[in-house]
Design a protein around this motif. Structure first.
Motif, PDB file in Angstrom:
ATOM      1  N   UNK A  58      46.246  11.838   0.859  1.00 17.96           N
ATOM      2  CA  UNK A  58      46.005  10.200   0.343  1.00 17.96           C
ATOM      3  C   UNK A  58      46.806   9.569  -0.834  1.00 17.96           C
ATOM      4  N   UNK A  59      47.638  10.462  -1.205  1.00 22.48           N
ATOM      5  CA  UNK A  59      48.201   9.321  -2.399  1.00 22.48           C
ATOM      6  C   UNK A  59      49.958   8.793  -1.521  1.00 22.48           C
ATOM      7  N   UNK A  87      39.341   3.983   6.997  1.00 26.08           N
ATOM      8  CA  UNK A  87      39.717   4.327   8.476  1.00 26.08           C
ATOM      9  C   UNK A  87      40.404   5.859   8.591  1.00 26.08           C
ATOM     10  N   UNK A  88      42.157   5.730   7.255  1.00 26.38           N
ATOM     11  CA  UNK A  88      42.181   7.058   8.160  1.00 26.38           C
ATOM     12  C   UNK A  88      41.281   8.542   7.730  1.00 26.38           C
ATOM     13  N   UNK A  89      40.765   8.301   6.453  1.00 21.13           N
ATOM     14  CA  UNK A  89      39.471   9.090   6.314  1.00 21.13           C
ATOM     15  C   UNK A  89      38.389   9.798   6.426  1.00 21.13           C
ATOM     16  N   UNK A  90      37.886   8.709   8.139  1.00 17.09           N
ATOM     17  CA  UNK A  90      37.380   9.051   8.499  1.00 17.09           C
ATOM     18  C   UNK A  90      37.866  10.013   9.937  1.00 17.09           C
ATOM     19  N   UNK A  91      39.305   9.186  10.366  1.00 16.24           N
ATOM     20  CA  UNK A  91      40.099   9.884  11.480  1.00 16.24           C
ATOM     21  C   UNK A  91      40.545  10.963  11.637  1.00 16.24           C
ATOM     22  N   UNK A 138      37.118  16.628  -0.204  1.00 11.30           N
ATOM     23  CA  UNK A 138      38.553  16.616  -0.808  1.00 11.30           C
ATOM     24  C   UNK A 138      39.179  15.318  -0.409  1.00 11.30           C
ATOM     25  N   UNK A 139      39.150  14.996   1.222  1.00 14.08           N
ATOM     26  CA  UNK A 139      39.018  13.147   1.460  1.00 14.08           C
ATOM     27  C   UNK A 139      39.040  11.789   0.594  1.00 14.08           C
ATOM     28  N   UNK A 140      37.259  12.479   1.373  1.00 19.86           N
ATOM     29  CA  UNK A 140      36.364  11.199   0.389  1.00 19.86           C
ATOM     30  C   UNK A 140      36.872  10.859  -1.256  1.00 19.86           C
ATOM     31  N   UNK A 141      37.199  12.102  -1.576  1.00 19.43           N
ATOM     32  CA  UNK A 141      36.805  12.656  -3.557  1.00 19.43           C
ATOM     33  C   UNK A 141      38.182  11.736  -3.861  1.00 19.43           C
ATOM     34  N   UNK A 142      39.254  12.237  -3.026  1.00 21.06           N
ATOM     35  CA  UNK A 142      40.705  11.478  -3.579  1.00 21.06           C
ATOM     36  C   UNK A 142      40.510   9.776  -3.205  1.00 21.06           C
ATOM     37  N   UNK A 143      40.013   9.661  -2.397  1.00 21.83           N
ATOM     38  CA  UNK A 143      39.264   7.888  -1.984  1.00 21.83           C
ATOM     39  C   UNK A 143      39.156   7.592  -2.894  1.00 21.83           C
ATOM     40  N   UNK A 144      37.705   7.848  -2.826  1.00 22.28           N
ATOM     41  CA  UNK A 144      37.044   6.677  -4.442  1.00 22.28           C
ATOM     42  C   UNK A 144      37.647   7.115  -5.193  1.00 22.28           C
ATOM     43  N   UNK A 145      38.713   8.251  -5.538  1.00 25.97           N
ATOM     44  CA  UNK A 145      38.930   8.262  -6.943  1.00 25.97           C
ATOM     45  C   UNK A 145      40.461   6.965  -7.075  1.00 25.97           C
ATOM     46  N   UNK A 146      41.267   6.984  -6.205  1.00 28.03           N
ATOM     47  CA  UNK A 146      42.114   6.018  -5.745  1.00 28.03           C
ATOM     48  C   UNK A 146      41.166   4.641  -5.387  1.00 28.03           C
ATOM     49  N   UNK A 147      40.206   4.427  -5.497  1.00 35.42           N
ATOM     50  CA  UNK A 147      40.439   2.781  -5.256  1.00 35.42           C
ATOM     51  C   UNK A 147      39.948   2.542  -6.881  1.00 35.42           C
ATOM     52  N   UNK A 148      39.636   3.715  -7.339  1.00 33.15           N
ATOM     53  CA  UNK A 148      38.546   3.496  -8.922  1.00 33.15           C
ATOM     54  C   UNK A 148      40.086   2.415 -10.027  1.00 33.15           C
ATOM     55  N   UNK A 149      40.420   3.635  -9.547  1.00 40.86           N
ATOM     56  CA  UNK A 149      42.349   3.652  -9.554  1.00 40.86           C
ATOM     57  C   UNK A 149      42.492   2.094 -10.257  1.00 40.86           C
ATOM     58  N   UNK A 150      43.194   2.101  -8.998  1.00 37.70           N
ATOM     59  CA  UNK A 150      43.936   0.133  -8.126  1.00 37.70           C
ATOM     60  C   UNK A 150      42.670  -0.771  -9.017  1.00 37.70           C
ATOM     61  N   UNK A 151      41.112  -0.531  -8.335  1.00 35.00           N
ATOM     62  CA  UNK A 151      40.396  -1.638  -9.346  1.00 35.00           C
ATOM     63  C   UNK A 151      40.863  -1.875 -10.522  1.00 35.00           C
ATOM     64  N   UNK A 152      40.928  -0.601 -11.444  1.00 35.00           N
ATOM     65  CA  UNK A 152      40.431  -0.997 -13.051  1.00 35.00           C
ATOM     66  C   UNK A 152      41.782  -1.823 -13.031  1.00 35.00           C
TER      67      UNK A 152
END
Length: 592
Positions: free
Chosen positions: A207-208, A229-233, A239-253
């Motif tokens: 994801x990174x 979409x890539x996570x669903x694909x 593990x995929x959703x965990x990293x996606x959520x953390x990346x979103x939180x990082x970028x929004x912060x």
């Protein structure tokens, strides 16, 4: 309270665990819940105490809500097909997993079908599976964006297959897109032995790479959508959703000028996932993903400072690997009971090359409709895969073998660390603790009195006869695979292998008892223990049935927890929970 999300997450996890434990052991469940409430009432402020109790209840209810759903009275079911092979499939019904069998030959992965059939409830908590739907006929099937993504994944497999061959394509689909269905058992074993099995799970590494690539030419909002979409694909694993959520939180912060805290972000990711899939609380993949990330957050910088003499790239890789293993390794030992000693070699030499494969494969995914570019990328992928293949072959040869351990040995090894901490803090008496523990384990494993365990094996079942350090496994099939033997030696502390596949086995114990294991017939094993004094049968075990013979409470034998007033009494016991010892001319049968 500093970082309250961490405490809320812990409360929710304990709530989910208590809901699970309640299904099996009421007393233990009450003890855990009561201990938790006492701790928070004594240590937390009143307002936070109420919130933590609320999250505990939320976790408890979400777990029960997931599994307590009645599907028996329905005549038709709308199900999303998640995975499928020739004979059965796994589907999602209202966000819950179910097995699907019957008339499903014409359905494809990703499709949403409406089917008529009969549902049989058979809950598997570890997989979040409610039971099996036996399909009689399919009323209709629907296509949507998810089914198109699954179809596109099959098409991209075919494109890679014609350019790269079956073996390379299987690895690419696993490493880049999280689809392990094409991967051979030999390749899976290589990943396992080299400690890089995490590379075939789309997680933080993937994801990174994907998000950084997207951000280079897209804005944040579109990058998040494409990453989702890539996570669903790739299957939307924990593990995929965990990293996606953390990346979103990082970028929004960063966007809203807020400080990013990795521990709070990890806690938020866990809470979101447990709300949707509460069975993740006992899922190994979920636990490993979060423990590895937590280990990196806690120890990466400290290890990097300790290893400052190493070159920067090596320092970074070694520190990252060791910090990820720091918390995940104990969990792996307790659950999977094996450990790859060659993990550092795999992470140092193969992970960088697989990172290149992830980038090239995803670029090829986007440009697959432009044939010349796709062909060039496949050439580059082929070169890197050739290097990986050669490196893997070499590392597999020089890497130490997999280590398999029994639970008691794992407890001993992990207990050494707190002993070391206490000794370091000045408690000198703890230097004797490892010696005492070691002696206790030796006595426990020596078996001064004869003992027989029945165990389930990969391709059948068997008995382990234990007496004075001799641990003999008699299986009802031939065990020729060295990997399986190594695993059994570690898990069950076996030092001799025999089979009753072709012949009877008779073992004399203490010159008093004859253990007779006749030639295997079918999948069930049979065992008989006979007293040599009067040739009377003490215990017969046939399949799942345990028959007690010639039992007399006063004169000969004692059988614990069993009503022995009637001779030849039959009783059902689980296969894995049958133990007995012969002690002082008495047969003692244990139930758990």
């Amino acid at each position: 309270m500093d970082k309250p999300l961490i405490y809320f997450c812990i409360s929710m996890v304990i709530g989910c665990l208590c809901a699970f434990i309640l299904k099996n052991n009421l007393v233990l469940d009450v003890a855990i819940a009561a201990s938790f409430f006492i701790c928070i009432f004594l240590t937390c402020e009143k307002k936070y105490t109420l919130i933590m109790v609320g999250f505990f209840i939320l976790g408890f209810l979400s777990f029960n809500f997931y599994f307590d759903i009645n599907l028996d009275n329905k005549s038709s079911y709308t199900v999303r097909i998640i995975t499928k092979n020739k004979f059965y499939a796994v589907g999602s019904y209202e966000g819950r997993n179910i097995n699907i069998s019957g008339n499903i030959f014409d359905v494809n992965e990703g499709e949403k079908i409406r089917a008529t059939g009969e549902f049989k409830k058979d809950i598997d908590y570890s997989k979040g599976n409610l039971g099996t739907l036996k399909v009689k006929y399919i009323e209709n099937s629907q296509e949507d964006i998810i089914s198109h993504l699954y179809s596109f994944r099959k098409n991209i497999y075919r494109k890679f297959y014609w350019r790269l061959g079956e073996n390379n394509t299987a690895k690419i689909m696993s490493v880049a897109f999280g689809d392990t269905s094409y991967l051979s058992m030999e390749d899976k074993y290589d990943f396992k032995k080299l400690g890089i099995v995490h590379v075939i799970s789309v997680s933080g590494l993937h994801m990174v790479i994907i998000f950084k690539s997207l951000e280079s030419f897209l804005n944040l909002e579109i990058s998040i959508i494409v990453a989702a979409i890539y996570a669903i694909f790739t299957g939307a694993q924990a593990a995929t959703l965990r990293s996606l959520i953390m990346i979103i939180i990082l970028k929004l912060s960063k966007k809203f000028s807020k400080n990013y805290d990795a521990f709070s972000a990890l806690s938020m990711a866990a809470m979101v996932l447990l709300m949707a899939k509460p069975y993740y609380v006992i899922d190994i993949g979920f636990a490993l993903s979060f423990l590895s990330t937590l280990g990196i957050s806690l120890f990466y910088k400290k290890l990097s400072k300790i290893l400052y003499r190493l070159p920067d790239k090596i320092n970074e890789s070694v520190s990252l690997t060791l910090s990820a293993q720091s918390l995940s390794m104990p969990y792996v030992l307790f659950t999977i009971k094996n450990f790859a000693l060659g993990f550092l070699l795999g992470d140092l030499f193969l992970i960088p090359m697989y990172s290149v494969i992830v980038v090239l494969s995803n670029i090829a995914l986007v440009t697959c409709f432009i044939q010349p570019i796709f062909n060039i990328l496949c050439m580059l992928i082929n070169i890197v895969m050739a290097a990986i293949s050669g490196g893997t072959s070499l590392l597999v040869k020089i890497s130490p073998p997999m280590v398999y351990m029994s639970t008691i040995n794992i407890i001993f090894i992990l207990s050494l660390y707190p002993c070391y901490i206490f000794i370091k803090k000045g408690y000198e008496k703890f230097k004797f603790a490892p010696i005492i523990l070691g002696l206790a384990i030796i006595i426990y494993q020596y078996n001064f009195f004869p003992k027989i365990d029945q165990v389930s094996l990969k391709s059948g079942s068997g008995f382990i006869v234990r007496y004075k350090g001799n641990n003999i496994l008699i299986s009802n099939y031939k065990i020729d695979n060295d990997e399986e033997k190594s695993e059994l030696q570690g898990r069950f502390n076996v030092n001799s292998f025999m089979t009753n596949f072709e012949a009877d086995y008779k073992i004399i114990i203490n010159k008093k008892y004859l253990i007779y294991i006749p030639k295997a017939q079918g999948i069930n094993n049979v065992i008989q223990v006979t007293s040599l004094d009067n040739n009377s049968s003490v215990i017969d075990l046939r399949g799942d049935r345990l028959r007690y013979k010639t039992v007399n409470w006063i004169e000969n034998y004692a059988i614990m927890k069993i009503d022995i007033n009637k001779e030849n009494k039959k009783i059902d016991l689980p296969k894995s929970n049958i133990d007995f010892e012969i002690f002082m001319d008495k047969v003692i049968v244990y139930e758990y």
